[in-house]
Design a protein around this motif. Structure first.
Motif, PDB file in Angstrom:
ATOM      1  N   ASN A 162      -6.452   3.059   2.522  1.00 12.91           N
ATOM      2  CA  ASN A 162      -7.729   3.492   2.887  1.00 12.91           C
ATOM      3  C   ASN A 162      -7.667   4.390   3.861  1.00 12.91           C
ATOM      4  O   ASN A 162      -8.538   5.454   3.950  1.00 12.91           O
ATOM      5  N   THR A 163      -6.838   4.507   4.838  1.00 15.57           N
ATOM      6  CA  THR A 163      -6.777   5.488   6.096  1.00 15.57           C
ATOM      7  C   THR A 163      -6.250   6.940   5.260  1.00 15.57           C
ATOM      8  O   THR A 163      -6.849   7.891   5.847  1.00 15.57           O
ATOM      9  N   SER A 164      -5.508   6.992   4.677  1.00 15.85           N
ATOM     10  CA  SER A 164      -5.266   8.019   3.890  1.00 15.85           C
ATOM     11  C   SER A 164      -6.301   8.835   3.083  1.00 15.85           C
ATOM     12  O   SER A 164      -6.890  10.159   3.232  1.00 15.85           O
ATOM     13  N   LEU A 165      -7.016   8.172   2.483  1.00 17.94           N
ATOM     14  CA  LEU A 165      -8.080   8.230   1.795  1.00 17.94           C
ATOM     15  C   LEU A 165      -9.380   8.791   2.683  1.00 17.94           C
ATOM     16  O   LEU A 165     -10.075   9.925   2.192  1.00 17.94           O
ATOM     17  N   ASP A 166      -9.583   8.156   3.648  1.00 20.17           N
ATOM     18  CA  ASP A 166     -10.572   8.439   4.536  1.00 20.17           C
ATOM     19  C   ASP A 166     -10.414   9.847   5.203  1.00 20.17           C
ATOM     20  O   ASP A 166     -11.287  10.674   5.278  1.00 20.17           O
ATOM     21  N   THR A 167      -9.008  10.031   5.401  1.00 18.39           N
ATOM     22  CA  THR A 167      -8.653  11.600   6.063  1.00 18.39           C
ATOM     23  C   THR A 167      -9.132  12.421   5.074  1.00 18.39           C
ATOM     24  O   THR A 167      -9.486  13.561   5.387  1.00 18.39           O
ATOM     25  N   LEU A 168      -8.658  12.416   3.582  1.00 21.28           N
ATOM     26  CA  LEU A 168      -8.643  13.191   2.605  1.00 21.28           C
ATOM     27  C   LEU A 168     -10.343  13.514   2.655  1.00 21.28           C
ATOM     28  O   LEU A 168     -10.630  14.662   2.281  1.00 21.28           O
ATOM     29  N   ALA A 169     -11.040  12.540   2.587  1.00 21.67           N
ATOM     30  CA  ALA A 169     -12.521  12.421   2.357  1.00 21.67           C
ATOM     31  C   ALA A 169     -13.083  13.258   3.383  1.00 21.67           C
ATOM     32  O   ALA A 169     -14.091  14.395   3.315  1.00 21.67           O
ATOM     33  N   MET A 208       0.691  -0.984   0.022  1.00 19.33           N
ATOM     34  CA  MET A 208      -0.041  -0.048   0.111  1.00 19.33           C
ATOM     35  C   MET A 208       0.794   1.126  -0.127  1.00 19.33           C
ATOM     36  O   MET A 208       1.672   1.438   0.764  1.00 19.33           O
ATOM     37  N   ASN A 209       0.470   2.334  -0.824  1.00 23.29           N
ATOM     38  CA  ASN A 209       1.091   3.466  -0.858  1.00 23.29           C
ATOM     39  C   ASN A 209       0.433   4.382  -0.011  1.00 23.29           C
ATOM     40  O   ASN A 209      -0.754   4.949  -0.281  1.00 23.29           O
ATOM     41  N   ARG A 210       0.915   4.998   1.128  1.00 23.78           N
ATOM     42  CA  ARG A 210       0.344   5.891   1.992  1.00 23.78           C
ATOM     43  C   ARG A 210       0.661   7.359   1.614  1.00 23.78           C
ATOM     44  O   ARG A 210       1.719   7.589   1.174  1.00 23.78           O
ATOM     45  N   ILE A 211      -0.397   8.168   1.667  1.00 23.72           N
ATOM     46  CA  ILE A 211      -0.438   9.582   1.479  1.00 23.72           C
ATOM     47  C   ILE A 211       0.542  10.322   2.399  1.00 23.72           C
ATOM     48  O   ILE A 211       0.093  10.165   3.474  1.00 23.72           O
ATOM     49  N   SER A 212       1.362  10.763   2.302  1.00 17.23           N
ATOM     50  CA  SER A 212       2.354  11.325   3.490  1.00 17.23           C
ATOM     51  C   SER A 212       1.541  12.344   4.253  1.00 17.23           C
ATOM     52  O   SER A 212       0.533  12.991   3.719  1.00 17.23           O
ATOM     53  N   SER A 213       1.803  12.464   5.444  1.00 21.91           N
ATOM     54  CA  SER A 213       1.437  13.580   6.349  1.00 21.91           C
ATOM     55  C   SER A 213       1.579  14.657   6.096  1.00 21.91           C
ATOM     56  O   SER A 213       0.764  15.577   6.092  1.00 21.91           O
ATOM     57  N   HIS A 214       2.794  14.938   5.261  1.00 15.73           N
ATOM     58  CA  HIS A 214       3.003  16.548   4.766  1.00 15.73           C
ATOM     59  C   HIS A 214       2.103  16.653   3.757  1.00 15.73           C
ATOM     60  O   HIS A 214       1.609  17.903   3.649  1.00 15.73           O
ATOM     61  N   ALA A 215       1.908  15.775   2.875  1.00 15.96           N
ATOM     62  CA  ALA A 215       0.925  15.929   1.718  1.00 15.96           C
ATOM     63  C   ALA A 215      -0.532  16.317   2.211  1.00 15.96           C
ATOM     64  O   ALA A 215      -1.312  17.254   1.624  1.00 15.96           O
ATOM     65  N   LEU A 216      -0.832  15.714   3.319  1.00 17.81           N
ATOM     66  CA  LEU A 216      -2.437  15.707   3.748  1.00 17.81           C
ATOM     67  C   LEU A 216      -2.419  17.194   4.630  1.00 17.81           C
ATOM     68  O   LEU A 216      -3.438  17.757   4.401  1.00 17.81           O
ATOM     69  N   ILE A 217      -1.223  17.506   5.189  1.00 20.78           N
ATOM     70  CA  ILE A 217      -1.212  18.845   5.790  1.00 20.78           C
ATOM     71  C   ILE A 217      -1.385  19.820   4.959  1.00 20.78           C
ATOM     72  O   ILE A 217      -2.129  20.974   4.859  1.00 20.78           O
ATOM     73  N   ASN A 218      -0.596  19.822   3.788  1.00 21.32           N
ATOM     74  CA  ASN A 218      -0.731  20.860   2.643  1.00 21.32           C
ATOM     75  C   ASN A 218      -2.164  21.005   2.011  1.00 21.32           C
ATOM     76  O   ASN A 218      -2.691  21.977   1.750  1.00 21.32           O
ATOM     77  N   PHE A 219      -2.589  19.834   1.967  1.00 20.62           N
ATOM     78  CA  PHE A 219      -3.994  19.641   1.382  1.00 20.62           C
ATOM     79  C   PHE A 219      -5.255  20.372   2.160  1.00 20.62           C
ATOM     80  O   PHE A 219      -5.842  21.258   1.900  1.00 20.62           O
ATOM     81  N   ALA A 220      -4.889  20.222   3.587  1.00 18.84           N
ATOM     82  CA  ALA A 220      -5.931  20.676   4.507  1.00 18.84           C
ATOM     83  C   ALA A 220      -5.600  22.396   4.639  1.00 18.84           C
ATOM     84  O   ALA A 220      -6.734  23.093   4.800  1.00 18.84           O
ATOM     85  N   LEU A 221      -4.281  22.813   4.488  1.00 18.28           N
ATOM     86  CA  LEU A 221      -4.020  24.285   4.332  1.00 18.28           C
ATOM     87  C   LEU A 221      -4.469  24.864   3.337  1.00 18.28           C
ATOM     88  O   LEU A 221      -5.039  26.002   3.283  1.00 18.28           O
ATOM     89  N   ASP A 222      -4.475  24.252   2.233  1.00 13.86           N
ATOM     90  CA  ASP A 222      -5.084  24.467   0.709  1.00 13.86           C
ATOM     91  C   ASP A 222      -6.564  24.812   1.062  1.00 13.86           C
ATOM     92  O   ASP A 222      -7.079  25.849   0.408  1.00 13.86           O
ATOM     93  N   LEU A 223      -7.346  24.020   1.494  1.00 13.53           N
ATOM     94  CA  LEU A 223      -8.760  24.145   1.563  1.00 13.53           C
ATOM     95  C   LEU A 223      -9.051  25.055   2.685  1.00 13.53           C
ATOM     96  O   LEU A 223     -10.227  25.929   2.417  1.00 13.53           O
ATOM     97  N   SER A 224      -8.401  25.416   3.734  1.00 13.44           N
ATOM     98  CA  SER A 224      -8.661  26.547   4.571  1.00 13.44           C
ATOM     99  C   SER A 224      -8.783  27.772   4.039  1.00 13.44           C
ATOM    100  O   SER A 224      -9.288  28.563   4.328  1.00 13.44           O
ATOM    101  N   SER A 225      -7.443  27.967   3.161  1.00 14.38           N
ATOM    102  CA  SER A 225      -7.574  29.169   2.532  1.00 14.38           C
ATOM    103  C   SER A 225      -8.345  29.557   1.321  1.00 14.38           C
ATOM    104  O   SER A 225      -8.494  30.593   0.901  1.00 14.38           O
ATOM    105  N   ALA A 226      -9.011  28.396   0.695  1.00 14.38           N
ATOM    106  CA  ALA A 226      -9.910  28.524  -0.306  1.00 14.38           C
ATOM    107  C   ALA A 226     -11.417  28.420  -0.030  1.00 14.38           C
ATOM    108  O   ALA A 226     -12.368  28.967  -0.761  1.00 14.38           O
TER     109      ALA A 226
END
Length: 525
Positions: free
Chosen positions: A144-151, A1-19
């Motif tokens: 699935n864990t990373s995808l659940d977080t992203l969702a 399984m390829n896990r989406i990195s915590s750094h990538a998820l943090i950047n994703f969350a920051l992008d959404l909060s500013s948008a």
């Protein structure tokens, strides 16, 4: 399984909060998804009463934004919406993909990898994210864990954005840009939706929003086929009278001697064949809205009576001496230039000014070319449903032809061309991905030739021509052309309309105005 990195998820969350508070927030969400997960196409679709409506996308053909996907008609979307976790489809999955043939630069192949992520608030489905790739098994190794977080992050973002939109809508006394689909008839709602993002359409929607909140009489002006009735329905639905009836009257379709009866009603015995009491349109619309279409066709002798009814909000039923108060908002529409009709003595000046308290111009399709791909997508998806096709797409060359065409019949003509083209395309490709090509676009080539001929023949200078009455000359030309065409079709109105690239009803009304008639003779052998 390829896990989406915590750094990538943090950047994703920051992008959404500013948008979340920006006007292009949905596009920002799409960009954030693309930066986090590698894919060829991604789309955000909002859920409205069993339908998924695209609001932002990247990597798909532009006409996707005009499509409305009924969930029960798309097996993959149905599977996605029934799950609370990310759903992946194998490359060899037998279920048809709603985006087959629509990935940019890959329109000749079907989608190989597909993943859907549902966005929920509590137990309410807000929307769906779809990710597609032409590479097989592209999403299989994502954990699935990373995808659940992203969702979860995307769901919170979407819920916040929708709440902001609702608050802005209430503050501006306007409906949300994404209208809720009617519980009784989802297809009817889709037909009433105003598709387009061009500047002129945004301006039109603004005018509708402003006018709807008032009680002013509205005059809708525009060419045939531009959607004036659609504007009237939008005005009513966004007004305080939306819970009351919207009553439609086609002034051109009523016989002169019956117009007052049609508008104001009559009592039994008021005239020949009046065998019972009948309520008029004003009474049927009491408390609501009366839409007077083709108001320019109303005979001059009736216009004064209509003016009094509008001014005083009272009517007199034919055959009755007393008057009755009504509460009716008037919306009128015409494809004529009423100011010219007033100058020619065919329309009352006082009625014109009474109707034009708030004029609204509906732009022609030529004035909103950037909306044509969206409208083409809208009609294509609706036609696909009607014909029961698995998939219906428009080739790049066909879309170029559609966008560059002059569309004298406007949106109505576009709808008819798409419907005919789909039938021809189905004949060649009845299963799988049915694609509309330029050869299927019938009825356009003649106009292209005519336009080219117009370009090649230099226009004479105005000074070289004697003074002429343009309307008289135009009427004479149309009268001759329609008469000749009817002769060649042996009086067949449908065939004549097809030859003239017109809607049959519009041809009939135009011929009536020009005094063109077809007389049928019965001979005895």
């Amino acid at each position: 399984m390829n896990r989406i990195s915590s750094h990538a998820l943090i950047n994703f969350a920051l992008d959404l909060s500013s948008a979340v508070t920006t006007e292009n927030s949905f596009e920002r969400l799409i960009a954030a998804i693309c930066a986090t997960i590698s894919c060829d196409a991604v789309a955000l679709l909002l859920h409205e009463q069993g339908t998924l409506i695209p609001v932002a996308q990247r990597g798909l053909s532009p006409d996707v934004m005009g499509r409305r996907f009924l969930i029960h008609q798309h097996p993959r979307l149905k599977v996605i919406c029934n799950e609370y976790k990310a759903v992946r489809f194998a490359a060899d999955c037998a279920l048809p993909d709603p985006y087959d043939g629509m990935i940019c630069n890959h329109d000749t192949i079907t989608v190989h990898s597909c993943m859907g992520i549902t966005l929920y608030k509590n137990s309410q489905l807000l929307g769906v994210l779809t990710l597609d790739s032409v590479a097989p098994n592209q999403f299989d190794l994502l954990d699935n864990t990373s995808l659940d977080t992203l969702a979860s992050l995307a769901s919170g973002f979407l819920a916040s954005r929708l709440i902001i939109d609702q608050l802005q809508s209430k503050t501006n006394q306007a409906q949300h840009i994404l209208q809720a689909i009617s519980e009784h008839n989802a297809e009817e709602h889709n037909q009433a939706e105003m598709i387009g993002t061009s500047t002129v359409i945004k301006s039109l929607k603004k005018s509708i929003r402003l006018a709807a909140s008032s009680e002013l009489t509205i005059l809708i002006e525009g060419e045939s086929g531009v959607g004036k009735e659609l504007v009237a329905r939008a005005l009513h639905q966004q007004s305080n009278r939306k819970s009351k009836p919207l009553v439609y009257v086609n002034c051109a379709a009523i016989a002169r001697h019956l117009i007052e009866s049609e508008l104001f009603g009559h009592v039994k015995g008021a005239f020949t064949n009046a065998d019972k009491d009948r309520q008029g349109k004003f009474l049927l619309a009491d408390g609501g809205t009366l839409f007077l279409d083709e108001i320019g066709e109303l005979p001059l002798e009736v216009q004064g009576t209509l003016l009094r009814a509008i001014q005083h909000q009272e009517i007199q039923v034919v055959g009755r001496d007393t008057v009755r108060k009504v509460d009716v908002r008037i919306i009128a529409a015409t494809n004529r230039h009423l100011e010219e009709e007033v100058n020619a003595g065919r329309f009352r000046n006082d009625l014109y000014h009474r109707l034009g308290a708030f004029p609204i111009h509906v732009p022609s399709l030529r004035e909103r070319r950037s909306d044509i791909p969206l409208l083409a997508g809208f009609f294509t998806e609706r036609t696909r449903r009607k014909l029961g096709l698995q998939q219906l797409t428009i080739s790049g060359q066909a879309m170029e032809s559609i966008v560059s065409y002059a569309w004298p019949g406007n949106i109505r003509e576009l709808e008819h061309v798409i419907s005919r083209a789909a039938l021809y395309a189905r004949e060649e490709m009845p299963t799988g991905v049915t694609t509309i090509s330029p050869t299927h676009l019938t009825g356009l080539q003649l106009s292209y030739s005519s336009l080219q001929a117009d370009k090649e023949v230099p226009s004479p200078t105005v000074e070289a021509q004697p003074p002429v009455d343009l309307k008289v000359q135009t009427d004479a030309f149309q009268r001759t052309l329609i008469s000749d065409t009817l002769k060649h079709t042996n009086g067949n109105w449908s065939k004549a309309a097809q030859r003239l690239s017109m809607d049959r009803a519009n041809l009939s009304r135009l011929a009536k105005r020009l005094g063109v008639k077809v007389e049928k003779k019965v001979t005895q052998q």
